[in-house]
Design a protein around this motif. Structure first.
Motif: not given
Length: 229
Positions: A34-37, A41-47, A64-66
């Motif tokens: 699953v990829l999401r914009r 960091e909070e949005e990334a961890r929510e995913l 992983a996120f950048v």
């Protein structure tokens, strides 16, 4: 508008949306990517948290996120897989993704790979390939966009000449932003790519159009999304 500018004035990211999914089966294991914009960091961890709830019976939820125009925030997690076999290969797939020949500038993106173990051990090398391939294959299908920083510049002119100047600026190819009205002046704003030479050219153009009567003052910046050609 943003007050702090990055070194980078444009980069590639994922189109906004609920997320983009792709599944691979490798030796009976399911790898659901699953990829999401993500802008924070909070949005990334929510995913990750959301996918843990959705796929609660899966063995691993590797991620992983950048983040950031300069890609200053980079994180990864193996989530129980042998160290270095999942999160780092996923992160490398994001960082090394070419968005144009010789260009690797993908950012503001999160990737989560949910794995259902199929009973066949893949070994360290097999896991590295599986997680890397899962993200790379997903990126091949996901819609990407350019995100560019524009500099907002303003010029103040008498009300009587504002309409004509605005039309001339539009005809010259400049993008108009907000217009405000003061007691005796109209403040026109244009949005131009945040490069010194572009701003200088826009300044010269306004001086030509007003016979030197108007100047262009740089203000803040804002980011806009543009379709990738």
């Amino acid at each position: 508008m943003q007050t702090e500018d990055s070194r980078t004035t444009s980069y590639t990211t994922l189109a906004a949306g609920p997320g983009y999914r792709h599944e691979l089966e490798i030796k009976r294991s399911r790898f659901i990517t699953v990829l999401r914009r993500s802008g924070t960091e909070e949005e990334a961890r929510e995913l990750v948290a959301g996918l843990r709830r959705e796929f609660h019976d899966a063995r691993h939820h590797c991620s992983a996120f950048v983040l950031g125009p300069d890609r200053t925030i980079q994180r990864s997690s193996d989530d129980g897989e042998p160290a270095g076999t999942a999160g780092i290969p996923m992160l490398e797939a994001l960082l090394k993704r070419e968005t144009a020949p010789g260009v690797t500038d993908l950012s503001d993106i999160s990737a989560v790979v949910v794995r259902y173990f199929g009973g066949v051990l893949l070994g360290a090398g097999g896991l590295v390939r599986a997680y890397s391939e899962s993200v790379s294959a997903s990126l091949e299908l996901a819609p990407l966009i350019r995100r560019s920083r524009l500099r907002i510049c303003s010029t103040a002119v008498p009300h009587a000449g504002a309409g004509r100047l605005e039309n001339d600026l539009r005809a010259a190819g400049l993008v108009m932003a907000e217009t405000t009205y003061e007691d005796r002046l109209t403040v026109l704003r244009v949005a131009v790519p945040d490069h010194a030479e572009v701003i200088a050219a826009a300044t010269e153009r306004i001086q030509q159009l007003t016979a030197g009567a108007a100047a262009l003052a740089p203000e803040g910046t804002e980011w806009i999304d543009e379709q990738v050609a």
